[in-house]
Design an enzyme around this catalytic site. Structure first.
Site, mmCIF file in Angstrom:
data_model
loop_
_atom_site.group_PDB
_atom_site.id
_atom_site.type_symbol
_atom_site.label_atom_id
_atom_site.label_comp_id
_atom_site.label_asym_id
_atom_site.label_seq_id
_atom_site.Cartn_x
_atom_site.Cartn_y
_atom_site.Cartn_z
ATOM 1 N N ARG B 85 -4.485 -13.181 -11.884
ATOM 2 C CA ARG B 85 -3.199 -12.640 -12.296
ATOM 3 C C ARG B 85 -2.382 -13.768 -12.933
ATOM 4 O O ARG B 85 -2.203 -14.823 -12.326
ATOM 5 C CB ARG B 85 -2.478 -12.062 -11.084
ATOM 6 C CG ARG B 85 -1.186 -11.354 -11.391
ATOM 7 C CD ARG B 85 -0.525 -10.872 -10.109
ATOM 8 N NE ARG B 85 -1.215 -9.739 -9.502
ATOM 9 C CZ ARG B 85 -1.160 -9.444 -8.205
ATOM 10 N NH1 ARG B 85 -0.474 -10.211 -7.379
ATOM 11 N NH2 ARG B 85 -1.790 -8.399 -7.732
ATOM 12 N N ARG B 154 6.350 -15.212 -5.872
ATOM 13 C CA ARG B 154 5.444 -14.744 -6.925
ATOM 14 C C ARG B 154 6.178 -14.587 -8.250
ATOM 15 O O ARG B 154 7.331 -14.979 -8.391
ATOM 16 C CB ARG B 154 4.828 -13.425 -6.478
ATOM 17 C CG ARG B 154 4.064 -13.596 -5.187
ATOM 18 C CD ARG B 154 3.126 -12.453 -5.009
ATOM 19 N NE ARG B 154 2.333 -12.616 -3.810
ATOM 20 C CZ ARG B 154 1.479 -11.694 -3.390
ATOM 21 N NH1 ARG B 154 1.343 -10.572 -4.068
ATOM 22 N NH2 ARG B 154 0.774 -11.889 -2.320
ATOM 23 N N LYS B 217 4.363 -12.995 1.108
ATOM 24 C CA LYS B 217 4.779 -13.041 -0.296
ATOM 25 C C LYS B 217 6.300 -12.875 -0.413
ATOM 26 O O LYS B 217 6.952 -12.319 0.481
ATOM 27 C CB LYS B 217 4.067 -11.963 -1.084
ATOM 28 C CG LYS B 217 4.337 -10.537 -0.612
ATOM 29 C CD LYS B 217 3.422 -9.569 -1.361
ATOM 30 C CE LYS B 217 3.445 -8.185 -0.725
ATOM 31 N NZ LYS B 217 2.438 -7.293 -1.325
ATOM 32 N N LYS B 219 9.282 -11.893 -3.480
ATOM 33 C CA LYS B 219 9.408 -11.389 -4.851
ATOM 34 C C LYS B 219 10.850 -11.503 -5.347
ATOM 35 O O LYS B 219 11.775 -11.085 -4.656
ATOM 36 C CB LYS B 219 8.942 -9.931 -4.916
ATOM 37 C CG LYS B 219 7.462 -9.781 -4.566
ATOM 38 C CD LYS B 219 7.026 -8.337 -4.563
ATOM 39 C CE LYS B 219 5.513 -8.240 -4.318
ATOM 40 N NZ LYS B 219 5.072 -6.832 -4.292
ATOM 41 N N CYS B 438 -1.177 2.128 -9.445
ATOM 42 C CA CYS B 438 -1.760 0.796 -9.247
ATOM 43 C C CYS B 438 -3.238 0.840 -9.643
ATOM 44 O O CYS B 438 -3.774 1.884 -9.999
ATOM 45 C CB CYS B 438 -1.615 0.378 -7.788
ATOM 46 S SG CYS B 438 -2.645 1.345 -6.678
ATOM 47 N N CYS B 444 -9.780 -2.897 -6.139
ATOM 48 C CA CYS B 444 -8.840 -3.382 -5.125
ATOM 49 C C CYS B 444 -9.424 -3.206 -3.723
ATOM 50 O O CYS B 444 -9.833 -2.107 -3.352
ATOM 51 C CB CYS B 444 -7.514 -2.636 -5.205
ATOM 52 S SG CYS B 444 -6.369 -3.211 -3.934
ATOM 53 N N CYS B 483 -3.099 2.969 -1.669
ATOM 54 C CA CYS B 483 -2.917 2.622 -0.254
ATOM 55 C C CYS B 483 -1.427 2.610 0.030
ATOM 56 O O CYS B 483 -0.615 2.760 -0.877
ATOM 57 C CB CYS B 483 -3.563 1.273 0.061
ATOM 58 S SG CYS B 483 -2.567 -0.150 -0.411
ATOM 59 N N CYS B 487 2.139 -1.071 -4.403
ATOM 60 C CA CYS B 487 2.249 -1.920 -5.581
ATOM 61 C C CYS B 487 2.937 -1.222 -6.762
ATOM 62 O O CYS B 487 3.533 -1.879 -7.600
ATOM 63 C CB CYS B 487 0.881 -2.414 -6.026
ATOM 64 S SG CYS B 487 0.218 -3.674 -4.940
#
Lengths: 604, 561
Positions: B85, B154, B217, B219, B438, B444, B483, B487
């Protein structure tokens, strides 16, 4: 059990057989297998000389030294049978593998029977190379007092047919020895010819003996017709009908290969095998090839033909009894005669061997029939030129200690194009295309005494690219089952890691568990530079040499045409460089490895 | 003077914390065994530890799940490849960078690029041996993948299509500056991927992060009202641009947004960020440092499912967190300035900018760039990049803006779009244009159900319902994920679908049209026919009973079912 009664063949006495039978009834399958292994090990050449200190009194005062050189075990079987028959008839006989035979003993030998196979392009069996070097070298003794006879096993599809036997025969004569009988050359269907040769050799030896005791003994025991070396439930002539538990493609999508993992059920057969052994597979020809032959010749499928005293419909005979794909020089001769075609007659001449070889490589039987048609040929005449269909041998990919009554094979179907149509290997395509789960196929175990694991604590280096990895799966399964502590190192190679890494997850698990110590892989088509197992060996030369110095046994399995010699060359190179040895000395080192059974090859 | 529970945070000894903390601590600043695992030929993948550490380098190990079971039977390991990414702050890239990304995708990424919901590019299907070449190729055009994943800050987002071009330029450049500031400083990335020499230095490698980085993470995003394209309420730290006559003045700061939840764990939940006040633009970096350091020091390092900043805030209390931030920032938040959002969607087609240039927004279904027989998207964009003199901007809705096209260049670019079948790309229903999914299956590792591969078909079926009720031109946001992690930010969509099992989804309804309200669970673990049945009922009633200008999400919430 479908075992033949061994007393009929004079393998055992009636009393011995009674004892065996009584013991057999009390054994569990595991015990039976253990005992079988125990006796097999005794007979494995592990005590090469003197093991058979004659059970029968010497009759003539002369000793028959029976020597054999073998790749697949056929020569050994013939030799063992001869030894038994000789003793039955009152002769003193010793039995030795050329691999173990003390060559200096040759000058004191009296009567020598030598049974040797030829391998590949006229080479002696790998294990006999030392003997050949000595015999054909300048230090070979004169053999004036020696009498001998040679039985040469071979395959007439190869140009240098029975060459190893011819070389011994020639060299013994050069060294002054006397022929007891003429050399006999046998094709892949060697059994009848070998039995005749054995019989006639013994007759000759006995004819020279003026000993009534021996003759009387001989008469009593002459019931021996085709003696067997040992009790074996199933063999080439009495295969077991195994059923297929599973047959699956074990290469991933987009692979250029079509390699199969096949699991066979042999429960109830009493068959036992050890890591390194091969499975003989009695395959049938592809029905479409049979159909093409019938169409090309205009013969009816049910035309009767005689095959070894049996009358069969032609289609069945072609399916089950004859090699109907590759062309042998013998078939060229036969078809030259039958067709009268000038081109074939020219090829059949003795000075055309190169052209004949090329012709054989570029034609199948169907191509010859189409190119040189013989209208109105009768069925018997067609099959007269064909060789008997031979079982195919596959290195067993499992250890019985791990899989019990199963035999696993790793089979890559042989497929290629010829004259505009797809052709395939007989057994490999039978297995891949016509053998789904639940189907059956006749099989037997073919021992491979020259491909054996050492003691549990001895390190092993296994080099097995492609399907050559099969016996090493058996090796590692066995060592896992035995909780063996010796280190192990596998070199594997194929085209693509993603699709062609045979048994990848098993090796990964064994590595993780420490059952496999080390794994180096070479995938030739993943990168620009084609990398093969021998390159990995050279990359790790220092470690590899250290393993050798620490007593490791080296095993090579797989392609004989290119891989085996490249790997051999790499091995010599590793020793030369790491041992700081001259080329000669490095080659000597490898020769000693082979002589000590520390360098064993199963290449095809 | 702490008045809060410190039993799960950085103040505790390492052995009281979760295993990932030990892994990070012992990784020698994200080096671990990555370099060794890259050389391992026995597997196409890397070990479990390297897999976790490589996320900090923007790389995820994945496998082709379509053939996972087939390969298991073949005694082959899963078909491992890697997703890489790119770090692309604000989603802005040059035509030269586009051409390089395109070339790398063709060389190492199976001829496809994926635009993400966080305005960047993903390569999929990279084999291990090609990773270095891919990352070095990015380096050639001054791009990297640093911290595109992992327990760190990120990719930083920024609104892609504001009216004010100067403001956009300034905000995009701040996004870049903040991103450069907040990424890990370890030399591991240079050593592993560029083959740079190890430098002996007495300076701490990570003056901010230390050895254990963040608990999870983090953001950050900048949004320029009235568009809420970045869904600022879903960011851990959001900056709502406040501009006056003289341009950028500062930011309303929001903290504690986050989408992820777990179906099995009722204690996990999506959360919208809270507005904590205004800061002057000069305080931007100080604010980011302060917020991140609070999360670094107070975040839960025992239970990763409670480690996001939203849970830290809820566990310690917003007032405590806000005070802690102000202390570290060295100044107090001013009262928030007024702001208003209208939409979180994109505006498609050609529009003239305030500078007299032209922007063209292309609808890229699910952000997937590849060539189809009748629509050569990848080749078309490559051709555009070859002649374009402006910039490309990726939107938070996985679309592309060809930005700053001159009047002279526009016909040439229009011709290229037409030639490659891209001119009418935004001709679908308004719902389709406001939909996203996503990646999910097959790559994934988290996906439980299809998303990207299935959404277009589902939308076609929903479009039939829309047509029945005259709703084809009504913009409705529909977002699908494979899921519950979210995302594609499904929990702020008017219609959200989150995967539970193959063919089964949770259906969520009633999110705010500009991302201001979470939706609610309408049906659990249902298949397509039930989803369509529920939607047919709701959309039918919406068409009949809605008030003037009322959004679908607002209607569903008002009608209160």
């Amino acid at each position: 059990m479908t075992a033949r009664l061994p007393i009929e063949e004079a393998v055992l006495t009636r009393e011995q057989w009674r004892q065996v039978e009584a013991l057999g009834r009390s054994l569990t399958p595991v015990q039976a297998r253990w005992i079988s292994d125990y006796f097999a090990a005794l007979d494995d050449g592990s005590s090469p000389e003197g093991e058979d200190a004659a059970a029968f009194a010497p009759a003539s005062g002369r000793t028959l030294t029976i020597l054999y050189g073998t790749e697949t075990g056929n020569s050994r079987e013939v030799a063992a049978a001869l030894a038994l028959a000789a003793r039955e008839r009152g002769l003193t006989a010793t039995l030795s593998d050329l691999a173990n035979y003390k060559v200096r003993a040759l000058k004191d030998a009296q009567d020598v029977a030598c049974i040797v196979s030829t391998y590949g392009e006229g080479d002696p069996p790998q294990s006999s190379l030392g003997f050949f070097e000595f015999l054909e070298g300048s230090r070979a003794p004169r053999l004036e007092g020696l009498r001998f006879s040679v039985l040469a096993l071979g395959d007439s599809t190869y140009e240098k047919y029975c060459e190893a036997g011819k070389r011994i025969d020639r060299r013994f004569a050069e060294l002054g020895a006397t022929r007891l009988s003429e050399r006999a050359d046998c094709d892949v269907d060697y059994e009848d010819r070998a039995a005749l040769w054995s019989q006639s050799l013994l007759d000759t030896l006995l004819a020279g003996i003026d000993d009534s005791m021996a003759r009387a003994q001989a008469a009593i025991r002459s019931a021996a017709t085709q003696p067997q070396a040992r009790v074996r439930a199933h063999d080439k002539h009495h295969p077991f009908l195994a059923s297929v538990l599973d047959s699956l493609r074990i290469v991933g999508r987009h692979s250029t290969k079509d390699t199969r993992h096949v699991e066979l059920d042999v429960s109830g057969s009493g068959m036992t095998y050890r890591p390194g052994d091969a499975l003989g597979v009695v395959a049938n020809n592809d029905p479409s090839v049979v159909e093409h032959l019938l169409v090309a010749t205009g013969l009816a499928a049910d035309a009767p033909v005689q095959v070894k005293g049996e009358t069969l419909p032609l289609a069945e005979a072609l399916t089950r009894k004859f090699e109907i794909t590759t062309v042998s020089p013998r078939f060229v001769d036969h078809w030259a005669h039958v067709s009268g075609a000038a081109e074939l007659i020219r090829l059949a001449e003795s000075d055309a061997s190169m052209e004949r070889r090329t012709f054989c490589e570029r034609h199948h039987v169907i191509d010859v029939l189409r190119r040189f048609p013989v209208p109105g040929i009768d069925a018997q005449r067609l099959v007269a030129g064909l060789r008997p269909l031979q079982p195919r041998l596959y290195s067993i990919a499992s250890s019985q200690a791990a899989v019990g009554d199963e035999v696993h094979l790793t089979v890559a179907p042989v497929r290629y194009g010829l004259h505009g149509s797809e052709r395939g290997g007989v057994a490999s395509t039978h297995i891949a295309d016509r053998l789904d789960a639940g189907a059956t196929i006749p099989v037997y175990v073919q021992e491979n005494a020259h491909f054996r694991l050492p003691a549990d604590d001895v390190p092993i280096v296994m080099i097995g690219p492609g399907t050559g990895v099969a016996p090493f799966r058996a090796f590692v399964q066995e060592r896992e089952a035995r909780a063996a502590r010796g280190r192990s190192w596998l070199f594997f190679g194929e085209r693509h890691r993603r699709s062609d890494f045979l048994y990848q997850t098993e090796w990964q698990a064994w590595l993780k568990a420490g059952v496999l110590t080390r794994l180096d892989v070479a995938f030739s088509r993943d990168t620009g530079a084609k990398t093969y197992v021998q390159h990995r060996m050279l990359e790790h030369a220092q470690d590899l040499y250290a393993w050798l110095e620490e007593g490791a046994h080296v095993y090579v399995c797989g392609d004989a045409a290119a891989m085996a010699s490249d790997v051999h060359e790499a091995l010599v190179g590793v020793i030369e460089k790491q041992g700081a040895l001259a080329r000669d000395a490095a080659e000597d080192y490898v020769r000693r490895l082979a002589a000590d059974h520390r360098y064993q090859r199963d290449v095809y | 003077m702490d008045i809060v529970d410190r039993s799960t945070d950085l103040s505790q000894p390492l052995d009281k914390l979760g295993p990932d903390e030990r892994l990070k601590h012992d990784s020698n600043h994200l080096r671990g065994n990555i370099a060794l695992d890259l050389l391992d030929r026995i597997s196409a993948g890397v070990g479990a530890e390297s897999n976790k550490l490589m996320k900090f380098h923007g790389i995820y190990q994945q496998d082709d799940r379509d053939i996972r079971d087939e390969r298991r039977r073949q005694k082959l390991e899963p078909a491992y490849t890697f997703m890489a990414r790119v770090r692309l702050p604000g989603g802005v890239c040059t035509p030269a960078q586009w051409l390089k990304l395109d070339a790398l995708a063709r060389a190492h990424g199976c001829n496809t690029l994926r635009l993400t919901t966080r305005q960047t590019f993903q390569f999929h299907w990279i084999v291990k041996e090609d990773l270095r070449a891919t990352i070095q190729g990015l380096h050639d055009v001054l791009l990297d993948t640093v911290a595109a994943c992992g327990d760190d800050s990120r990719g930083v987002m920024a609104s892609a299509d504001p009216e004010d071009s100067a403001l956009h330029a300034e905000v995009a450049s701040l996004a870049k500056a903040v991103s450069d500031h907040v990424i890990p400083k370890t030399r591991a990335y240079h050593e592993i991927w560029y083959g740079a020499d190890k430098i002996a230095s007495s300076d701490a490698e990570e003056p901010f992060y230390g050895r254990t980085y963040l608990p999870r993470k983090f953001k950050i995003g900048f949004v320029i009202p009235p568009s809420n394209d970045i869904d600022v309420y879903t960011q851990d730290l959001g900056f709502i641009v406040v501009a006056g006559a003289d341009g950028l003045e500062g930011f309303n700061v929001v903290i504690g947004g986050g989408m992820g939840r777990s179906d099995q764990d009722a204690g996990t939940y999506p959360r919208l960020a809270d507005v904590v006040g205004f800061i002057d633009k000069q305080r931007l970096v100080a604010c980011a440092d302060a917020v991140m350091s609070v999360q670094r020091d107070y975040g839960n390092r025992v239970d990763r499912s409670r480690a996001r900043f939203k849970y830290t805030i809820d566990a310690k209390g917003l007032a405590f967190i806000r005070t802690a931030i102000e202390q570290r920032m060295g100044s107090a938040f001013e009262p928030a300035r007024p702001f208003a959002f209208t939409s979180n969607g994109d505006r498609y087609g050609w529009r003239q900018t305030d500078r007299g240039l032209f922007n063209c927004t292309l609808f890229i279904q699910n952000g997937r760039i590849r060539d189809e027989p009748d629509r050569t998207l990848m080749r078309g964009l490559r051709a555009v990049a070859a002649v374009h003199t402006g910039r490309f901007r990726l939107t938070p809705n996985q679309n592309v803006i060809i930005a700053d096209v001159t009047r002279e260049d526009r016909p040439r670019i229009e011709a290229l779009l037409a030639k490659h079948g891209l001119a009418e790309g935004h001709a679908g229903s308004a719902l389709r244009l406001n939909s996203m999914a996503c990646v999910a299956l097959p790559t994934c590792p988290l996906a439980m159900a299809e998303a990207e591969r299935y959404l277009p078909d589902l939308v076609t079926k929903v479009e039939a319902i829309l047509a029945q009720h005259g709703l084809v031109d009504e913009p409705i946001t529909l977002r699908m994920t494979g899921c519950p992690n979210g995302c594609a930010r499904p929990y702020v969509a008017e219609i959200g679908l989150t995967g539970r099992a193959p063919g089964k989804y949770n259906l969520w309804l009633g999110g705010g049209f500009h991302g201001e309200r979470l939706n609610r669970l309408a049906a659990e673990n249902v298949g397509e026919s039930r989803v369509l049945e529920i939607l047919a009922g709701k959309l039918g009633r919406y068409a009949r009973e809605r008030r003037t200008g009322e959004r679908f999400g607002d209607f569903v919430t008002r009608s209160g079912e």
